[in-house]
Design a protein around this motif. Structure first.
Motif, mmCIF file in Angstrom:
data_model
loop_
_atom_site.group_PDB
_atom_site.id
_atom_site.type_symbol
_atom_site.label_atom_id
_atom_site.label_comp_id
_atom_site.label_asym_id
_atom_site.label_seq_id
_atom_site.Cartn_x
_atom_site.Cartn_y
_atom_site.Cartn_z
ATOM 1 N N ARG A 84 0.729 -2.448 5.269
ATOM 2 C CA ARG A 84 -0.675 -2.794 5.456
ATOM 3 C C ARG A 84 -1.523 -1.845 4.635
ATOM 4 N NH1 ARG A 84 -1.970 -0.444 11.488
ATOM 5 N NH2 ARG A 84 -0.923 1.525 11.125
ATOM 6 N N VAL A 85 -2.704 -2.338 4.252
ATOM 7 C CA VAL A 85 -3.611 -1.572 3.410
ATOM 8 C C VAL A 85 -5.018 -1.733 3.969
ATOM 9 C CG1 VAL A 85 -4.535 -1.311 1.068
ATOM 10 C CG2 VAL A 85 -2.151 -1.991 1.389
ATOM 11 N N PHE A 95 -1.706 -1.730 -6.113
ATOM 12 C CA PHE A 95 -0.369 -1.142 -6.152
ATOM 13 C C PHE A 95 0.606 -1.971 -5.320
ATOM 14 C CE2 PHE A 95 2.746 2.045 -4.544
ATOM 15 C CZ PHE A 95 3.323 2.362 -5.756
ATOM 16 N N VAL A 96 0.222 -2.338 -4.115
ATOM 17 C CA VAL A 96 1.088 -3.120 -3.229
ATOM 18 C C VAL A 96 1.406 -4.480 -3.851
ATOM 19 C CG1 VAL A 96 1.080 -4.355 -1.007
ATOM 20 C CG2 VAL A 96 0.469 -1.937 -1.100
ATOM 21 N N ARG A 97 0.408 -5.113 -4.424
ATOM 22 C CA ARG A 97 0.636 -6.416 -5.075
ATOM 23 C C ARG A 97 1.540 -6.261 -6.296
ATOM 24 N NH1 ARG A 97 -5.366 -7.701 -3.819
ATOM 25 N NH2 ARG A 97 -5.135 -9.081 -2.022
ATOM 26 N N HIS A 103 0.315 -11.150 0.403
ATOM 27 C CA HIS A 103 -0.613 -11.078 1.533
ATOM 28 C C HIS A 103 -0.184 -12.078 2.603
ATOM 29 C CE1 HIS A 103 -4.399 -12.144 3.642
ATOM 30 N NE2 HIS A 103 -4.490 -10.820 3.681
ATOM 31 N N THR A 104 -0.167 -11.632 3.864
ATOM 32 C CA THR A 104 0.209 -12.524 4.967
ATOM 33 C C THR A 104 -0.967 -12.818 5.889
ATOM 34 O OG1 THR A 104 1.025 -10.639 6.266
ATOM 35 C CG2 THR A 104 2.645 -11.888 4.945
ATOM 36 N N LEU A 115 7.232 -8.464 1.890
ATOM 37 C CA LEU A 115 8.077 -8.639 0.726
ATOM 38 C C LEU A 115 9.431 -9.059 1.247
ATOM 39 C CD1 LEU A 115 8.550 -8.218 -2.378
ATOM 40 C CD2 LEU A 115 9.272 -5.904 -1.805
ATOM 41 N N THR A 116 9.954 -10.162 0.735
ATOM 42 C CA THR A 116 11.272 -10.632 1.180
ATOM 43 C C THR A 116 12.205 -10.781 -0.006
ATOM 44 O OG1 THR A 116 10.674 -12.958 1.015
ATOM 45 C CG2 THR A 116 10.271 -11.888 3.131
#
Length: 118
Positions: A84-85, A95-97, A103-104, A115-116
């Motif tokens: 989470r951010v 960075f996360v993207r 995004h959920t 991320l799966t």
């Protein structure tokens, strides 16, 4: 005191000891690059949080290195990672993207990502 808590303290203006208390019980994983601290991961179950070393924040990050590190964490977590951010943390969102998280959902404070391996 683990260096990642000191990095975070500088980022958010909170004492490193307070941050350490929040993450009590979380596994700490260091990912060095060229023998120096590069990326620190806090992990608990499928949830992870990454803290990039301050000296790397305005440099080009070797994507292959980060992708390989994340894939190892993904495998260890059984094929799914979450994070989470804070809603207004633009650099962290980028960075996360960039790591491949999708995004959920969002609430009033955070954006949530997954991320799966599938």
């Amino acid at each position: 005191m683990w260096h990642a808590f000191q990095w975070l303290a500088g980022d958010i203006g909170r004492p490193a000891e307070e941050i350490e208390a929040v993450f009590e019980g979380w596994e700490r994983v260091d990912l060095p690059l060229h023998g120096a601290p590069f990326l620190a991961i806090l992990r608990k179950g499928t949830e992870i949080h990454a803290v990039l070393a301050p000296e790397w924040r305005k440099r080009i990050i070797p994507k292959g290195f980060v992708t390989e590190a994340i894939s190892g964490l993904l495998e260890h977590a059984g094929g799914m990672l979450t994070t989470r951010v804070l809603r207004d943390a633009r650099k962290q969102l980028y960075f996360v993207r960039r790591l491949g998280f999708r995004h959920t959902w969002s609430d009033e404070k955070f954006h949530y990502f997954a991320l799966t391996s599938a």
